[in-house]
Design an enzyme around this catalytic site. Structure first.
Site, PDB file in Angstrom:
ATOM      1  N   CYS A 140       5.174  -8.470  -1.515  1.00 43.92           N
ATOM      2  CA  CYS A 140       4.135  -8.860  -0.557  1.00 43.92           C
ATOM      3  C   CYS A 140       2.935  -9.497  -1.262  1.00 43.92           C
ATOM      4  O   CYS A 140       2.430 -10.542  -0.838  1.00 43.92           O
ATOM      5  CB  CYS A 140       3.691  -7.646   0.249  1.00 43.92           C
ATOM      6  SG  CYS A 140       3.423  -6.165  -0.759  1.00 43.92           S
ATOM      7  N   HIS A 220      -3.254  -5.050   2.166  1.00 42.91           N
ATOM      8  CA  HIS A 220      -3.843  -5.238   0.837  1.00 42.91           C
ATOM      9  C   HIS A 220      -5.017  -6.217   0.979  1.00 42.91           C
ATOM     10  O   HIS A 220      -5.028  -7.050   1.888  1.00 42.91           O
ATOM     11  CB  HIS A 220      -2.863  -5.902  -0.131  1.00 42.91           C
ATOM     12  CG  HIS A 220      -1.595  -5.150  -0.380  1.00 42.91           C
ATOM     13  ND1 HIS A 220      -1.560  -3.878  -0.884  1.00 42.91           N
ATOM     14  CD2 HIS A 220      -0.290  -5.517  -0.230  1.00 42.91           C
ATOM     15  CE1 HIS A 220      -0.299  -3.493  -1.040  1.00 42.91           C
ATOM     16  NE2 HIS A 220       0.492  -4.464  -0.636  1.00 42.91           N
TER      17      HIS A 220
END
Ligand code: NAD
Length: 346
Positions: A140, A220
């Site tokens: 990711c 994130h």
């Protein structure tokens, strides 16, 4: 129709299965699971054939009243391609099985780069993986960085990337992850392993990364500094990033002040599982000082790799060009700028 088998039906696997089912040129041949649980019954409800990943555990499915279509080997043999979305390390163990049945396979970012023939990001290196047996769709974070770096390299050239990755402690359903009340330099040694991972996509890129882990499950957050090779203007960079297919430059007026608000927007927009497939870049954060570009971007760890897996299927099998594949994937999934109402209205 490309027959896709999915081995490992958790956070990533179930999302990839849903995305495959939406594509006009692909079908979910089946999904393999190790144990009966809510995700196994969810797969059956969606009409996916369920295969047992571990033969000895088949009776458990029978006891739970869940029908099994066969063993994972049968799924691998019958599939045109396998998406392996097993936990980190298990994909590498499964590689032998895929090779035995001569079925090409996509592994995920938790696997080591040296296990596979190539690493993949649709924006950056679509054309390099055709015909490979084992391809890794990068993590990711690496996906988020690659989508950002590719257009900057093309437009301005990149002298050096410095990225601080403030990573969520775990996904919402990961009860065993943390920290729950701390801020961890992670890894504490510098630079972190993320930079070398980005180098699997851009081998000659100068990049240093630093990692932290925080008590959050939502997304994130990347704090980015890119030293460009040529002069840039913040407004031009903003336009460049806004024009990309999988970057959402957040307009100030939306009032999105953090990952929580972005997730709320995704829910309001009716995104499945409140997924955010795009990099979310704060428009106001895009700043240029001399040749140094700075910005903040949020990355939804559970879903940004999903469209990449779909494109990797076509790239490996050589069925579509990069441009056609990205367009088809985005249209089928609804990755269409619907998080950015101003763009829709234009
Ligand atoms: P997950 O734990 O949510 O799902 C993995 C699934 O595989 C589970 O259902 C598990 O029961 C099943 N499984 C375990 N052993 C198996 C086996 N031998 N055969 C078949 N199935 C098996 O994991 P995830 O978060 O979906 O991660 C999968 C991969 O994707 C990892 O490489 C991970 O690093 C990568 N990835 C995860 C994220 C994320 O944030 N969740 C983001 C990008 C990439």
């Amino acid at each position: 129709m490309i027959q896709v088998g999915i081995n490992g039906y958790g956070t990533i696997g179930k999302r990839v299965a849903d995305a495959v089912a939406k594509q006009p040129d692909m079908e979910v041949l089946g999904v393999a699971k190790t144990r009966p649980n809510f995700e196994a019954s969810g797969a059956i409800e969606k009409g996916f054939d369920l295969y047992a990943a571990i033969e000895e555990r088949k009776p458990r499915f029978e006891e739970a009243g869940i029908d099994i279509a066969g063993d994972v080997e049968e799924l691998v043999e019958a599939s045109d391609i396998i998406v392996d979305a097993c936990p980190s390390g298990i994909g590498a163990d499964n590689a032998e099985m895929y090779q035995e049945y001569e079925t090409p396979a996509l592994l995920q970012g938790g696997e080591d780069a040296d296990v596979v023939d190539s690493s993949f990001n649709a924006r950056a290196n679509y054309d390099t993986v055709e015909g490979d047996d084992l391809v890794r769709v990068v993590s990711c974070n690496t996906t988020g960085l690659s989508r950002l770096i590719a257009p900057l390299r093309e437009e301005y050239g990149v002298e050096k990337v410095r990225a601080t990755l403030v990573r969520r402690g775990g996904d919402p359903a990961q009860t065993d992850r943390g920290p729950i009340n701390d801020i961890l330099p992670n890894p504490v040694t510098l630079p972190s392993h993320h930079g070398p991972d980005v180098n699997t996509i851009f081998p000659d890129l100068a990049i240093d990364t630093l990692g932290l882990k925080v008590p959050a499950t939502l997304m994130h957050m990347h704090s980015i500094n890119v030293t460009l090779e040529s002069e840039a203007d913040a407004e031009e960079v903003r336009d460049l990033l806004d024009q990309q297919d999988r970057t959402f430059v957040i307009p100030e007026w939306l009032g999105l002040d953090g990952a929580g608000a972005i997730k709320e927007l995704a829910q309001d927009a009716g995104r499945p599982r409140a997924d955010i497939w795009e990099n979310c870049i704060w428009g106001e954060s895009i700043t240029v000082e001399d040749n140094d570009l700075y910005l903040f971007q949020a990355i939804h760890q559970e879903s940004d790799v999903v469209p990449e897996n779909i494109d990797a299927i076509r790239a490996v099998l050589g069925t579509e060009s990069q441009e056609a594949s990205i367009e088809t994937t985005n249209e089928a999934m609804g990755l269409d700028g619907s998080l950015a109402p101003t763009r829709q209205a234009e």
